[in-house]
Design a protein around this motif. Structure first.
Motif, PDB file in Angstrom:
ATOM      1  N   HIS A   1     -11.309  -3.871   3.526  1.00 49.82           N
ATOM      2  CA  HIS A   1     -10.757  -3.569   4.852  1.00 49.82           C
ATOM      3  C   HIS A   1     -10.514  -2.065   4.998  1.00 49.82           C
ATOM      4  O   HIS A   1     -10.022  -1.609   6.021  1.00 49.82           O
ATOM      5  CB  HIS A   1      -9.461  -4.338   5.047  1.00 49.82           C
ATOM      6  CG  HIS A   1      -8.316  -3.825   4.189  1.00 49.82           C
ATOM      7  ND1 HIS A   1      -8.448  -3.620   2.825  1.00 49.82           N
ATOM      8  CD2 HIS A   1      -7.050  -3.448   4.494  1.00 49.82           C
ATOM      9  CE1 HIS A   1      -7.302  -3.148   2.344  1.00 49.82           C
ATOM     10  NE2 HIS A   1      -6.443  -3.037   3.333  1.00 49.82           N
TER      11      HIS A   1
ATOM     12  N   ASN B   1      -5.648   2.977  -0.116  1.00 53.75           N
ATOM     13  CA  ASN B   1      -5.611   2.778  -1.574  1.00 53.75           C
ATOM     14  C   ASN B   1      -6.900   2.130  -2.059  1.00 53.75           C
ATOM     15  O   ASN B   1      -7.494   2.563  -3.048  1.00 53.75           O
ATOM     16  CB  ASN B   1      -4.424   1.898  -1.966  1.00 53.75           C
ATOM     17  CG  ASN B   1      -3.111   2.593  -1.734  1.00 53.75           C
ATOM     18  OD1 ASN B   1      -2.729   3.505  -2.471  1.00 53.75           O
ATOM     19  ND2 ASN B   1      -2.406   2.198  -0.686  1.00 53.75           N
ATOM     20  N   SER B   2      -7.334   1.100  -1.344  1.00 59.05           N
ATOM     21  CA  SER B   2      -8.563   0.415  -1.759  1.00 59.05           C
ATOM     22  C   SER B   2      -9.757   1.353  -1.677  1.00 59.05           C
ATOM     23  O   SER B   2     -10.627   1.358  -2.563  1.00 59.05           O
ATOM     24  CB  SER B   2      -8.805  -0.817  -0.867  1.00 59.05           C
ATOM     25  OG  SER B   2      -7.771  -1.752  -1.058  1.00 59.05           O
TER      26      SER B   2
ATOM     27  N   GLY C   1       0.809  -1.223   0.000  1.00 59.95           N
ATOM     28  CA  GLY C   1       0.000   0.000   0.000  1.00 59.95           C
ATOM     29  C   GLY C   1       0.841   1.270   0.000  1.00 59.95           C
ATOM     30  O   GLY C   1       0.316   2.372  -0.212  1.00 59.95           O
TER      31      GLY C   1
ATOM     32  N   VAL D   1     -10.607 -12.497  -2.819  1.00 59.69           N
ATOM     33  CA  VAL D   1      -9.143 -12.611  -2.785  1.00 59.69           C
ATOM     34  C   VAL D   1      -8.739 -13.226  -1.453  1.00 59.69           C
ATOM     35  O   VAL D   1      -8.990 -12.643  -0.393  1.00 59.69           O
ATOM     36  CB  VAL D   1      -8.453 -11.232  -2.944  1.00 59.69           C
ATOM     37  CG1 VAL D   1      -6.927 -11.386  -2.874  1.00 59.69           C
ATOM     38  CG2 VAL D   1      -8.855 -10.548  -4.244  1.00 59.69           C
TER      39      VAL D   1
ATOM     40  N   GLY E   1      -6.811  -6.470   1.242  1.00 64.97           N
ATOM     41  CA  GLY E   1      -5.505  -5.846   1.066  1.00 64.97           C
ATOM     42  C   GLY E   1      -4.336  -6.787   1.277  1.00 64.97           C
ATOM     43  O   GLY E   1      -4.486  -8.014   1.278  1.00 64.97           O
ATOM     44  N   SER E   2      -3.185  -6.194   1.512  1.00 61.07           N
ATOM     45  CA  SER E   2      -1.942  -6.968   1.492  1.00 61.07           C
ATOM     46  C   SER E   2      -1.476  -7.424   2.868  1.00 61.07           C
ATOM     47  O   SER E   2      -0.530  -8.191   2.969  1.00 61.07           O
ATOM     48  CB  SER E   2      -0.831  -6.129   0.849  1.00 61.07           C
ATOM     49  OG  SER E   2      -0.588  -4.970   1.613  1.00 61.07           O
ATOM     50  N   LEU E   3      -2.105  -6.958   3.944  1.00 59.48           N
ATOM     51  CA  LEU E   3      -1.589  -7.288   5.276  1.00 59.48           C
ATOM     52  C   LEU E   3      -2.629  -7.900   6.221  1.00 59.48           C
ATOM     53  O   LEU E   3      -2.272  -8.690   7.098  1.00 59.48           O
ATOM     54  CB  LEU E   3      -1.024  -6.021   5.947  1.00 59.48           C
ATOM     55  CG  LEU E   3       0.200  -5.386   5.283  1.00 59.48           C
ATOM     56  CD1 LEU E   3       0.438  -3.985   5.838  1.00 59.48           C
ATOM     57  CD2 LEU E   3       1.442  -6.247   5.501  1.00 59.48           C
TER      58      LEU E   3
ATOM     59  N   GLN F   1      -7.497   2.340   8.983  1.00 61.38           N
ATOM     60  CA  GLN F   1      -8.658   1.740   8.293  1.00 61.38           C
ATOM     61  C   GLN F   1      -9.980   2.049   8.990  1.00 61.38           C
ATOM     62  O   GLN F   1     -11.000   2.266   8.331  1.00 61.38           O
ATOM     63  CB  GLN F   1      -8.458   0.219   8.178  1.00 61.38           C
ATOM     64  CG  GLN F   1      -7.270  -0.148   7.293  1.00 61.38           C
ATOM     65  CD  GLN F   1      -6.757  -1.559   7.516  1.00 61.38           C
ATOM     66  OE1 GLN F   1      -7.417  -2.374   8.159  1.00 61.38           O
ATOM     67  NE2 GLN F   1      -5.589  -1.870   6.987  1.00 61.38           N
TER      68      GLN F   1
ATOM     69  N   GLU G   1      -9.572   3.753  -4.559  1.00 58.80           N
ATOM     70  CA  GLU G   1      -9.855   3.057  -5.824  1.00 58.80           C
ATOM     71  C   GLU G   1     -11.368   2.806  -5.963  1.00 58.80           C
ATOM     72  O   GLU G   1     -11.941   2.980  -7.043  1.00 58.80           O
ATOM     73  CB  GLU G   1      -9.061   1.737  -5.884  1.00 58.80           C
ATOM     74  CG  GLU G   1      -7.562   1.975  -6.072  1.00 58.80           C
ATOM     75  CD  GLU G   1      -6.669   0.820  -5.619  1.00 58.80           C
ATOM     76  OE1 GLU G   1      -7.176  -0.296  -5.400  1.00 58.80           O
ATOM     77  OE2 GLU G   1      -5.444   1.051  -5.483  1.00 58.80           O
TER      78      GLU G   1
ATOM     79  N   SER H   1     -11.896  -8.165  -0.878  1.00 62.16           N
ATOM     80  CA  SER H   1     -10.453  -8.205  -0.670  1.00 62.16           C
ATOM     81  C   SER H   1     -10.086  -7.367   0.539  1.00 62.16           C
ATOM     82  O   SER H   1     -10.633  -6.289   0.737  1.00 62.16           O
ATOM     83  CB  SER H   1      -9.721  -7.668  -1.903  1.00 62.16           C
ATOM     84  OG  SER H   1      -8.362  -7.465  -1.589  1.00 62.16           O
TER      85      SER H   1
ATOM     86  N   GLN I   1      -6.676  -5.548  -8.893  1.00 58.85           N
ATOM     87  CA  GLN I   1      -7.818  -4.920  -8.200  1.00 58.85           C
ATOM     88  C   GLN I   1      -8.431  -3.731  -8.946  1.00 58.85           C
ATOM     89  O   GLN I   1      -9.638  -3.587  -9.019  1.00 58.85           O
ATOM     90  CB  GLN I   1      -7.396  -4.491  -6.788  1.00 58.85           C
ATOM     91  CG  GLN I   1      -8.506  -3.781  -6.033  1.00 58.85           C
ATOM     92  CD  GLN I   1      -8.261  -3.748  -4.546  1.00 58.85           C
ATOM     93  OE1 GLN I   1      -8.047  -4.776  -3.926  1.00 58.85           O
ATOM     94  NE2 GLN I   1      -8.308  -2.568  -3.967  1.00 58.85           N
ATOM     95  N   ARG I   2      -7.569  -2.874  -9.452  1.00 58.73           N
ATOM     96  CA  ARG I   2      -8.138  -1.664 -10.093  1.00 58.73           C
ATOM     97  C   ARG I   2      -8.956  -2.021 -11.321  1.00 58.73           C
ATOM     98  O   ARG I   2      -9.996  -1.426 -11.563  1.00 58.73           O
ATOM     99  CB  ARG I   2      -7.015  -0.720 -10.468  1.00 58.73           C
ATOM    100  CG  ARG I   2      -6.433  -0.080  -9.237  1.00 58.73           C
ATOM    101  CD  ARG I   2      -5.039   0.285  -9.459  1.00 58.73           C
ATOM    102  NE  ARG I   2      -4.488   0.852  -8.246  1.00 58.73           N
ATOM    103  CZ  ARG I   2      -3.302   1.393  -8.178  1.00 58.73           C
ATOM    104  NH1 ARG I   2      -2.551   1.449  -9.248  1.00 58.73           N
ATOM    105  NH2 ARG I   2      -2.868   1.883  -7.037  1.00 58.73           N
TER     106      ARG I   2
ATOM    107  N   GLY J   1      -8.223  -0.122   3.582  1.00 59.66           N
ATOM    108  CA  GLY J   1      -6.911   0.488   3.379  1.00 59.66           C
ATOM    109  C   GLY J   1      -7.162   1.717   2.504  1.00 59.66           C
ATOM    110  O   GLY J   1      -8.115   1.717   1.702  1.00 59.66           O
TER     111      GLY J   1
END
Ligand code: UDP
Length: 470
Positions: A368, A372-373, A38, A319, A292-294, A393, A376, A290, A353-354, A370
């Motif tokens: 979640h 960026n999400s 992120g 995801v 996110g990454s963490l 978040q 987006e 989704s 994702q985008r 984040g």
């Protein structure tokens, strides 16, 4: 928005002075992202914008989550050996904070030489400035010592900067740890957040979080300004508030990804088959899920999500990131799940994702939150089911549900019945129709800010002037 056409330059062995930077186009900008997904994405997008305006780019990265430099042949990459720090911490969410603090504590030792080498390299263009992530706070002082003007990239919202600032004030006043009886109490300084929405990161101690935030804020004071991946229409008031406390120039130039066509900066391989699958689905019918990454979940929550999605009766893309189910190495779906979803669901380990959010088949996003999400989803006009977990978040989710009113929150223990209800509420009910309508207007605002006369385009021009002006 205040715009000061100078960068603050610190002179080695001298006090900081304010001075113009004698830069010409064709200069080099050094960028140092924090190595999490992120944070990497917006920094690389900023790099792409700078590159398109004629700056040469040098990216510093660590052995922890290194960036695939072969995807960006026009940039120079400098690998910083962060030694033990990469492997010292288990991959838990609280360790994201501990690792950041460890990197900063070793900042001088890790980066001094490689930064000095890059700055003094006579074969490269002269350095215009360094752009560092907010959480690389000690890099600020090192750069000041070496005389490199430095801007900060905040990859979250402008509002989140105010939440970080308020955290230490509340800690001093004794409000943190938050008492059970005060969880729903509004925090007047950062409305609409309640005490329970204040940043927290798993079991990370309040001292460690406060250490990070306090240092982040102090280092911003010593910087030449903050670039924020947000846009004026949604965050301007928060920028004003932030600048009352820390009067540095602020440039809201987001959503950065809308300004930069570049190779995907995903650390994981994207499963693009979900885009083909979306082609077979009706417009607005698919729920994209989704976290996110963490963010992680335990197996019990995973099972509740699975049945919530199956019973929600909408097609979905889910995801499930490797390692995101605590204590499980594999995606162990409950018996009967595949039959129950009748092929109407697609599980992937990482999505583009985008592109998914931009697809007309996608009607809602369970996220979640984040930043960026969240951004987006706004830009692609997709209403949200919010299930925040840590850091900023919770605050982002409050903005989504209570300020912009473009989503609903899924609170408390995760249960299949609640999930099913939330899906129905957002994707089928009248309330959902109103939310979708508001989301369309918000998407429109986001599209306006990226037009040539839009606020973010204008702010990018100002930022480029600052970096290149003499
Ligand atoms: N992302 C992605 N594919 C996925 C999940 C996430 O490309 O399957 C991207 C997403 O588009 C966003 C980033 O990863 O740009 C996640 O950042 P965010 O701030 O939303 O959350 P974090 O991962 O930092 O918690």
């Amino acid at each position: 928005m205040h715009c000061n056409l100078t960068l603050r330059v610190a002179v080695p062995n001298d006090r900081s002075i304010i001075g113009n930077i004698h830069t010409l186009m064709g200069k080099r900008v050094l960028l140092f992202p924090v190595p999490y997904q992120g944070h990497i994405n917006p920094m690389l997008e900023l790099a792409a914008i700078l590159h398109s305006r004629g700056f040469s780019i040098t990216i510093f990265h660590t052995n922890f989550n290194p960036i695939d430099s072969t995807k960006y042949p026009s940039y120079r990459f400098v690998l910083v050996d962060d030694g033990e720090i990469s492997s010292q911490f288990e991959s838990t969410v609280e360790n994201t904070v501990h690792r950041l603090i460890a990197w900063n504590n070793s900042c001088e030792q890790l980066f001094h030489d490689c930064l000095t080498n890059v700055i003094s390299d006579k074969n490269e263009e002269p350095v215009a400035c360094l752009i560092r992530d907010t959480h690389w706070y000690n890099l600020q002082y090192l750069a000041n010592k070496l005389g490199v003007p430095t801007l900060v990239l905040r990859t979250g919202s402008a509002a989140s900067l105010n939440w970080f600032m308020t955290f230490s004030q509340l800690l001093k006043k004794g409000f943190i740890p938050v008492q059970e009886s005060q969880l729903d109490m509004p925090v007047a300084e950062i409305a609409p957040l309640r005490m329970k929405d204040l940043p927290r990161v798993g079991n990370c101690s309040r001292e460690a979080i406060n250490n990070l935030f306090t240092n982040d804020m102090e280092a911003i004071r010593a910087s030449s300004g903050v670039i924020v991946n947000t846009f004026d229409a949604i965050d301007n008031k928060e920028v004003e508030k932030f600048r009352e406390a820390i009067p540095v120039p602020v440039f809201c130039i987001g959503p950065l990804y809308k300004f930069s066509l570049m190779a995907s900066s995903s650390l994981l391989n994207e499963d693009r088959t979900c885009l083909e699958w979306l082609e077979t689905q009706a417009p607005g019918s698919v729920l994209y899920v989704s976290f996110g990454s963490l963010a992680c979940m335990n197996y019990e929550e995973f099972i509740e999500i699975a049945w919530g999605l199956a019973n929600g009766n909408q097609p979905f893309i889910w995801v499930v990131r490797p390692g995101s189910i605590l204590g499980k190495d594999e995606v162990d779906l409950p018996d009967g799940f595949i039959e129950a979803t009748k092929g109407d669901g697609k599980i992937v380990s990482w999505a583009p994702q985008r592109e998914v959010l931009a697809h007309e088949a996608v009607g809602a996003f369970w996220t979640h939150n984040g930043w960026n999400s969240t951004l987006e989803a706004i830009c692609e006009g997709v209403p949200m089911i919010c299930r925040p977990q840590f850091s900023d978040q919770m605050g982002n989710a409050q903005y989504v549900t209570r300020v912009w009113k473009v989503g609903i929150e899924l609170e408390g223990k995760l249960e299949r019945g609640k999930i099913e209800k939330a899906i129905k509420q957002l994707m089928k009910d009248d309330e959902g129709a109103e939310i979708r309508q508001r989301m369309r207007s918000m998407k429109n605002e986001a599209s306006c800010c990226i037009k040539s006369d839009g606020s973010s385009s204008i702010n990018i021009d100002k930022l480029m002037d600052v970096i290149s002006s003499s």
